[in-house]
Structure formats: C-alpha cells, structure tokens
Design a protein around this motif. Structure first.
Motif, PDB file in Angstrom:
ATOM      1  N   LEU A  15       0.906  -1.447  -0.025  1.00 51.33           N
ATOM      2  CA  LEU A  15       0.035   0.081   0.070  1.00 51.33           C
ATOM      3  C   LEU A  15       0.850   1.315   0.158  1.00 51.33           C
ATOM      4  CD1 LEU A  15      -2.874  -0.970   2.359  1.00 51.33           C
ATOM      5  CD2 LEU A  15      -3.058  -0.846  -0.025  1.00 51.33           C
ATOM      6  N   THR A  16       1.876   1.197   0.605  1.00 53.81           N
ATOM      7  CA  THR A  16       2.906   2.306   0.807  1.00 53.81           C
ATOM      8  C   THR A  16       3.315   2.616  -0.735  1.00 53.81           C
ATOM      9  OG1 THR A  16       3.150   2.139   3.040  1.00 53.81           O
ATOM     10  CG2 THR A  16       4.696   3.610   2.000  1.00 53.81           C
ATOM     11  N   GLU A  17       3.911   1.569  -1.292  1.00 53.69           N
ATOM     12  CA  GLU A  17       4.462   1.700  -2.236  1.00 53.69           C
ATOM     13  C   GLU A  17       3.733   2.279  -3.508  1.00 53.69           C
ATOM     14  OE1 GLU A  17       6.683  -0.991  -5.957  1.00 53.69           O
ATOM     15  OE2 GLU A  17       6.608  -1.672  -3.796  1.00 53.69           O
ATOM     16  N   ARG A  18       2.482   2.015  -3.417  1.00 52.99           N
ATOM     17  CA  ARG A  18       1.333   2.222  -4.375  1.00 52.99           C
ATOM     18  C   ARG A  18       1.118   3.860  -4.215  1.00 52.99           C
ATOM     19  NH1 ARG A  18       2.874  -0.641  -7.273  1.00 52.99           N
ATOM     20  NH2 ARG A  18       2.454  -2.940  -7.339  1.00 52.99           N
ATOM     21  N   LEU A  19       0.909   4.185  -2.972  1.00 57.49           N
ATOM     22  CA  LEU A  19       0.703   5.312  -2.640  1.00 57.49           C
ATOM     23  C   LEU A  19       1.691   6.459  -3.243  1.00 57.49           C
ATOM     24  CD1 LEU A  19      -1.436   7.287  -1.180  1.00 57.49           C
ATOM     25  CD2 LEU A  19      -0.252   7.082   1.019  1.00 57.49           C
ATOM     26  N   LEU A  20       3.081   6.054  -2.933  1.00 56.63           N
ATOM     27  CA  LEU A  20       4.294   6.755  -3.170  1.00 56.63           C
ATOM     28  C   LEU A  20       4.157   6.989  -4.554  1.00 56.63           C
ATOM     29  CD1 LEU A  20       6.971   5.176  -0.878  1.00 56.63           C
ATOM     30  CD2 LEU A  20       6.081   7.570  -0.605  1.00 56.63           C
ATOM     31  N   LEU A  21       4.039   5.961  -5.454  1.00 57.23           N
ATOM     32  CA  LEU A  21       4.081   6.222  -6.850  1.00 57.23           C
ATOM     33  C   LEU A  21       2.705   7.010  -7.421  1.00 57.23           C
ATOM     34  CD1 LEU A  21       4.886   2.537  -7.789  1.00 57.23           C
ATOM     35  CD2 LEU A  21       6.495   4.534  -7.918  1.00 57.23           C
ATOM     36  N   HIS A  22       1.696   6.758  -6.986  1.00 57.65           N
ATOM     37  CA  HIS A  22       0.387   7.482  -7.179  1.00 57.65           C
ATOM     38  C   HIS A  22       0.482   8.907  -6.873  1.00 57.65           C
ATOM     39  CE1 HIS A  22      -3.597   9.034  -6.594  1.00 57.65           C
ATOM     40  NE2 HIS A  22      -3.938   8.367  -7.764  1.00 57.65           N
ATOM     41  N   GLU A  23       1.132   9.276  -5.747  1.00 63.27           N
ATOM     42  CA  GLU A  23       1.229  10.711  -5.333  1.00 63.27           C
ATOM     43  C   GLU A  23       2.441  11.365  -6.030  1.00 63.27           C
ATOM     44  OE1 GLU A  23      -0.920  12.607  -3.668  1.00 63.27           O
ATOM     45  OE2 GLU A  23      -2.211  10.771  -3.771  1.00 63.27           O
ATOM     46  N   GLY A  24       3.254  10.755  -6.822  1.00 59.53           N
ATOM     47  CA  GLY A  24       4.191  11.254  -7.388  1.00 59.53           C
ATOM     48  C   GLY A  24       5.610  11.547  -6.551  1.00 59.53           C
ATOM     49  N   LEU A  25       5.554  10.928  -5.405  1.00 56.56           N
ATOM     50  CA  LEU A  25       7.121  11.082  -4.699  1.00 56.56           C
ATOM     51  C   LEU A  25       8.097  10.538  -5.431  1.00 56.56           C
ATOM     52  CD1 LEU A  25       7.968  12.539  -1.780  1.00 56.56           C
ATOM     53  CD2 LEU A  25       7.801  10.278  -0.848  1.00 56.56           C
ATOM     54  N   SER A  26       7.884   9.169  -5.828  1.00 55.83           N
ATOM     55  CA  SER A  26       8.830   8.738  -6.307  1.00 55.83           C
ATOM     56  C   SER A  26       8.543   8.052  -7.857  1.00 55.83           C
ATOM     57  CB  SER A  26       9.412   7.406  -5.593  1.00 55.83           C
ATOM     58  OG  SER A  26       9.679   7.870  -4.359  1.00 55.83           O
ATOM     59  N   ASP A  27       9.498   8.116  -8.589  1.00 55.20           N
ATOM     60  CA  ASP A  27       9.542   7.434  -9.944  1.00 55.20           C
ATOM     61  C   ASP A  27       9.684   5.956  -9.692  1.00 55.20           C
ATOM     62  OD1 ASP A  27       9.218   9.732 -11.232  1.00 55.20           O
ATOM     63  OD2 ASP A  27      11.242  10.246 -11.200  1.00 55.20           O
ATOM     64  N   THR A  28      10.700   5.492  -8.599  1.00 54.28           N
ATOM     65  CA  THR A  28      11.279   4.236  -8.299  1.00 54.28           C
ATOM     66  C   THR A  28      11.292   4.073  -7.107  1.00 54.28           C
ATOM     67  OG1 THR A  28      12.904   4.488 -10.392  1.00 54.28           O
ATOM     68  CG2 THR A  28      13.300   2.946  -8.798  1.00 54.28           C
ATOM     69  N   VAL A  29      10.468   2.763  -6.559  1.00 53.41           N
ATOM     70  CA  VAL A  29      10.512   2.594  -5.155  1.00 53.41           C
ATOM     71  C   VAL A  29      11.235   0.923  -5.145  1.00 53.41           C
ATOM     72  CG1 VAL A  29       9.184   1.919  -3.351  1.00 53.41           C
ATOM     73  CG2 VAL A  29       8.349   3.778  -4.890  1.00 53.41           C
ATOM     74  N   ASN A  30      12.180   0.875  -4.398  1.00 50.91           N
ATOM     75  CA  ASN A  30      12.813  -0.353  -4.159  1.00 50.91           C
ATOM     76  C   ASN A  30      12.189  -0.896  -2.642  1.00 50.91           C
ATOM     77  OD1 ASN A  30      15.139   1.041  -5.924  1.00 50.91           O
ATOM     78  ND2 ASN A  30      15.308  -1.081  -6.146  1.00 50.91           N
ATOM     79  N   SER A  31      11.255  -1.859  -2.996  1.00 56.17           N
ATOM     80  CA  SER A  31      10.693  -2.211  -1.415  1.00 56.17           C
ATOM     81  C   SER A  31      11.537  -3.357  -1.117  1.00 56.17           C
ATOM     82  CB  SER A  31       9.221  -2.528  -1.779  1.00 56.17           C
ATOM     83  OG  SER A  31       8.652  -1.487  -2.111  1.00 56.17           O
TER      84      SER A  31
END
Length: 128
Positions: A15-31
């Motif tokens: 959920l956090t990864e999806r929110l970060l991408l959706h809100e445009g905080l990150s282009d890439t998230v390494n989880s």
C-alpha cells in the motif's frame, strides 16, 4: 526520484509503495520486506554514489529493528548527509521513540502509519 521502503508487513509495504507512486513522490521504489536484504542493497548503492533521495523505514521489525538498521547505516552518514532523508514509519506512538528519532543524525522525521497525502507532502518538503 528514488525511494527505498523497508517494512516487514507485506500489506503495508504494498500500500505504501502504491501511494508513493500514485502521489508522485517517487519514480522508483525499491521495497524490502527483509531488513538484511535492504541493508545489503543500500551498502552496495551508497559507495557507488547511487543514494536514494528517501528511505522510509519501519521501526518494529524482527531480526533487525529500525534502530539497529540505522546503527549499521550510520557508518555511511557522510555519504548520506545532504543526499538522502530518512523517515521512520511506525505504528508506535511512544514518545521515547519520537524523541530518539529527533536526536538521531540520519533521521529527518517520524511518521505514524498509515502514510497519507499530507505525510507525503511533508516528506516532499524535505527532499534534497
């Protein structure tokens, strides 16, 4: 922007990864669900100059707690300062954890779960 997200809870991680991408905080998230894997990844990235702009770290994890993780990462404080911000994400509302976070040189902030738009904006405001 590139973010590293570390949380032992698979649902929270997703959920956090999806929110970060959706809100445009990150282009890439390494989880990472495993703190040792995340630490190994970061210890390869930092010396190579590939420092994430944001690290979101859960405090309460098995094997390696968020505090232990920070201790190991602190050896690279010089390379991280000014390049990367670390936010602690936790369900703990313990005042002692908040005070400890404020005193830690690598920690920019302490956020309670779940992450939301306002908290993402707070992170965005501190990105180098």
């Amino acid at each position: 922007m590139y973010t590293v997200l570390i949380d032992d809870n698979a649902t929270s991680l997703f959920l956090t990864e999806r929110l970060l991408l959706h809100e445009g905080l990150s282009d890439t998230v390494n989880s990472f669900q495993s703190p040792p894997e995340a630490l190994a990844f970061l210890l390869q990235q930092v010396p190579a100059g590939r420092v994430p702009q944001v690290i979101l770290l859960d405090l309460n994890m098995p094997l390696i707690s968020g505090w232990d993780f920070l201790e190991m990462l602190q050896r690279h404080e010089e390379q991280l300062q000014g390049q990367c911000i670390v936010y602690l994400l936790t369900s703990s509302l313990t005042p002692a954890d908040n005070a400890r976070a404020q005193a830690h040189p690598l920690v920019t902030g302490f956020l309670s779960k779940p992450l939301n738009k306002e908290k993402i904006q707070q992170i965005r405001d501190h990105v180098p």
